[in-house]
Design a protein around this motif. Structure first.
Motif, PDB file in Angstrom:
ATOM      1  N   GLU A 139       9.402  -7.829 -19.591  1.00 19.27           N
ATOM      2  CA  GLU A 139      10.229  -8.935 -19.127  1.00 19.27           C
ATOM      3  C   GLU A 139      10.736  -8.859 -17.783  1.00 19.27           C
ATOM      4  N   LYS A 140      10.959  -7.698 -17.040  1.00 20.74           N
ATOM      5  CA  LYS A 140      11.606  -7.764 -15.884  1.00 20.74           C
ATOM      6  C   LYS A 140      10.280  -7.941 -15.005  1.00 20.74           C
ATOM      7  N   TYR A 141       9.102  -7.358 -15.284  1.00 28.11           N
ATOM      8  CA  TYR A 141       7.927  -7.519 -14.365  1.00 28.11           C
ATOM      9  C   TYR A 141       7.540  -9.103 -14.627  1.00 28.11           C
ATOM     10  N   PHE A 142       7.574  -9.764 -15.403  1.00 27.17           N
ATOM     11  CA  PHE A 142       7.260 -11.050 -15.391  1.00 27.17           C
ATOM     12  C   PHE A 142       8.655 -11.940 -14.877  1.00 27.17           C
ATOM     13  N   ASP A 143       9.512 -11.655 -14.814  1.00 20.75           N
ATOM     14  CA  ASP A 143      10.453 -12.331 -14.485  1.00 20.75           C
ATOM     15  C   ASP A 143      10.303 -12.450 -12.603  1.00 20.75           C
ATOM     16  N   GLN A 144       9.692 -11.457 -12.117  1.00 21.79           N
ATOM     17  CA  GLN A 144       9.235 -11.429 -10.856  1.00 21.79           C
ATOM     18  C   GLN A 144       8.025 -12.236 -10.448  1.00 21.79           C
ATOM     19  N   VAL A 145       7.085 -12.170 -11.486  1.00 17.97           N
ATOM     20  CA  VAL A 145       5.733 -13.083 -11.455  1.00 17.97           C
ATOM     21  C   VAL A 145       6.514 -14.539 -11.129  1.00 17.97           C
ATOM     22  N   VAL A 146       7.214 -14.820 -12.189  1.00 16.01           N
ATOM     23  CA  VAL A 146       7.862 -16.451 -11.998  1.00 16.01           C
ATOM     24  C   VAL A 146       8.536 -16.454 -10.398  1.00 16.01           C
ATOM     25  N   THR A 147       9.127 -15.643 -10.222  1.00 17.03           N
ATOM     26  CA  THR A 147       9.941 -15.989  -8.651  1.00 17.03           C
ATOM     27  C   THR A 147       9.172 -15.887  -7.646  1.00 17.03           C
ATOM     28  N   LEU A 148       8.075 -14.948  -7.959  1.00 16.73           N
ATOM     29  CA  LEU A 148       6.832 -14.755  -6.576  1.00 16.73           C
ATOM     30  C   LEU A 148       6.411 -16.126  -6.785  1.00 16.73           C
ATOM     31  N   ALA A 149       5.907 -16.950  -7.667  1.00 13.21           N
ATOM     32  CA  ALA A 149       5.299 -17.983  -7.708  1.00 13.21           C
ATOM     33  C   ALA A 149       6.254 -19.014  -7.311  1.00 13.21           C
ATOM     34  N   GLN A 150       7.431 -18.977  -7.648  1.00 14.89           N
ATOM     35  CA  GLN A 150       8.404 -20.108  -7.162  1.00 14.89           C
ATOM     36  C   GLN A 150       8.818 -20.016  -5.710  1.00 14.89           C
ATOM     37  N   SER A 151       8.662 -18.897  -5.277  1.00 18.23           N
ATOM     38  CA  SER A 151       8.886 -18.604  -3.951  1.00 18.23           C
ATOM     39  C   SER A 151       7.737 -19.431  -2.924  1.00 18.23           C
ATOM     40  N   ASN A 152       6.687 -19.612  -3.601  1.00 13.60           N
ATOM     41  CA  ASN A 152       5.406 -20.201  -2.939  1.00 13.60           C
ATOM     42  C   ASN A 152       5.117 -19.610  -1.328  1.00 13.60           C
ATOM     43  N   LEU A 153       5.319 -18.252  -1.355  1.00 12.07           N
ATOM     44  CA  LEU A 153       5.052 -17.490  -0.079  1.00 12.07           C
ATOM     45  C   LEU A 153       3.622 -17.063  -0.121  1.00 12.07           C
ATOM     46  N   PHE A 154       3.001 -17.035  -1.283  1.00 10.14           N
ATOM     47  CA  PHE A 154       1.812 -16.320  -1.275  1.00 10.14           C
ATOM     48  C   PHE A 154       0.506 -17.260  -1.764  1.00 10.14           C
ATOM     49  N   ASP A 155      -0.505 -16.757  -1.166  1.00  8.00           N
ATOM     50  CA  ASP A 155      -1.753 -17.521  -1.410  1.00  8.00           C
ATOM     51  C   ASP A 155      -2.537 -16.933  -2.664  1.00  8.00           C
ATOM     52  N   ILE A 156      -2.230 -15.774  -2.828  1.00  6.78           N
ATOM     53  CA  ILE A 156      -2.783 -15.063  -4.039  1.00  6.78           C
ATOM     54  C   ILE A 156      -1.885 -14.117  -4.782  1.00  6.78           C
ATOM     55  N   VAL A 157      -1.744 -14.053  -6.247  1.00  7.34           N
ATOM     56  CA  VAL A 157      -1.167 -12.903  -6.733  1.00  7.34           C
ATOM     57  C   VAL A 157      -2.018 -11.765  -7.087  1.00  7.34           C
ATOM     58  N   GLY A 158      -1.751 -10.650  -6.704  1.00 11.96           N
ATOM     59  CA  GLY A 158      -2.450  -9.384  -6.977  1.00 11.96           C
ATOM     60  C   GLY A 158      -2.475  -9.130  -8.449  1.00 11.96           C
ATOM     61  N   HIS A 159      -3.522  -8.763  -9.122  1.00 13.29           N
ATOM     62  CA  HIS A 159      -3.610  -8.006 -10.236  1.00 13.29           C
ATOM     63  C   HIS A 159      -2.317  -8.174 -10.971  1.00 13.29           C
ATOM     64  N   LEU A 160      -2.458  -9.426 -11.693  1.00 11.00           N
ATOM     65  CA  LEU A 160      -1.253 -10.080 -12.393  1.00 11.00           C
ATOM     66  C   LEU A 160      -0.650  -9.510 -13.507  1.00 11.00           C
ATOM     67  N   ASP A 161      -1.494  -8.751 -14.183  1.00  6.51           N
ATOM     68  CA  ASP A 161      -0.749  -7.882 -15.381  1.00  6.51           C
ATOM     69  C   ASP A 161      -0.731  -6.187 -14.916  1.00  6.51           C
ATOM     70  N   LEU A 162      -0.834  -6.042 -13.790  1.00  3.62           N
ATOM     71  CA  LEU A 162      -0.818  -4.339 -13.160  1.00  3.62           C
ATOM     72  C   LEU A 162      -0.006  -3.739 -14.286  1.00  3.62           C
TER      73      LEU A 162
END
Length: 270
Positions: A139-162
């Motif tokens: 849950e905490k990991y995917f909390d960060q996936v959500v806010t990573l996406a919301q930041s719109n700072l990145f072109d690619i998210v690496g190994h999405l379910d690392l």
């Protein structure tokens, strides 16, 4: 068309000779779009973004040397994209943006390796998995996936379910799919692409990133993809791409995204 946008020089040196071992392997495997994306934590310039004892032992590069390496490669006619893989760090959006904006990257990868002080993919922290609640970590990991996406700072998210790297996976499929749904909802509202990474095949989990169910949601929500190997040695460049392409096609993808100096272009997978 083939891409390999996620590769590291950290086991060798920031030299043209070593870089060429990677680009030569990419050429041999028919990869037309190839990039190096060294871990940002290695660089002195990221100390204000991520700092902990494990990271500080591995902070030994200067960004000037990194940028100069790419300039040297380009001067020699080598077509290699300059990128960085940044540990997404909650609460450090301004610092991450300042670092990203300072350099003329072709694209930027954002990845999650830390849940609070827990290095989820590090062997040094493996014992922690048995001491923690797996659902809570996810849950905490995917909390960060959500806010990573919301930041719109990145072109690619690496190994999405690392987070599945050591085969610790919630037994409750409904809970797991809820994490996948909210992650893909956030990614679909951002500029962030998802990589199909063959690195998981070389890890204990023994499977591609991301999980087929997760990638299917990405496809349904029109989230673009790239192909990546996450090679840390030249021989792993483009490794097992037959499996990555087969998965992409199985869930419905027929195109990839390419990058150059922040500009993106969709190209056919075949």
């Amino acid at each position: 068309m083939r891409t390999d946008y996620h590769n590291h020089l950290e086991r060798g040196s920031l030299t043209l000779e070593y870089l060429k071992q990677f680009t030569d392997e990419a050429a041999k495997k028919g990869i037309q779009h190839f990039g190096i994306s060294e871990h940002a934590y290695h660089f002195y310039q990221t100390k204000d973004i991520l700092s902990n004892p494990w990271v500080e032992e591995r902070r030994y590069y200067d960004m000037k040397d990194y940028v100069d390496l790419f300039k040297e490669a380009w001067n020699h006619g080598i077509d290699v994209k300059m990128s960085i893989e940044m540990d997404y760090t909650p609460g450090k959006h301004a610092e991450m943006k300042r670092f990203i904006d300072t350099y003329d990257f072709d694209y930027v990868i954002g990845s999650i390796h830390w849940v609070d002080d827990f290095g989820i993919d590090l062997k040094e922290f493996l014992h922690e998995w048995d001491r923690r609640d797996v659902n809570e970590v996810y849950e905490k990991y995917f909390d960060q996936v959500v806010t990573l996406a919301q930041s719109n700072l990145f072109d690619i998210v690496g190994h999405l379910d690392l987070v599945k790297i050591f085969k610790y996976v919630p037994g409750d499929e409904e809970f797991l799919m809820k994490q996948y749904e909210r992650a893909t909802d956030a990614l679909a509202s951002s500029k962030t692409c998802v990589e199909i990474s063959t690195a998981g095949l070389r890890k204990p989990v023994g499977e591609l990133y991301p999980d087929e169910r997760l990638l299917s949601l990405c496809f349904q929500k029109n989230i673009p993809i790239v192909l990546s190997s996450d090679a840390h040695i030249p021989g792993d460049v483009g490794a097992d791409y037959d499996q990555a392409i087969a998965l992409a096609e199985k869930v419905g993808y027929s195109s990839l995204m390419t990058f150059q100096k922040g500009e993106r272009k969709e190209v056919p997978l075949k």
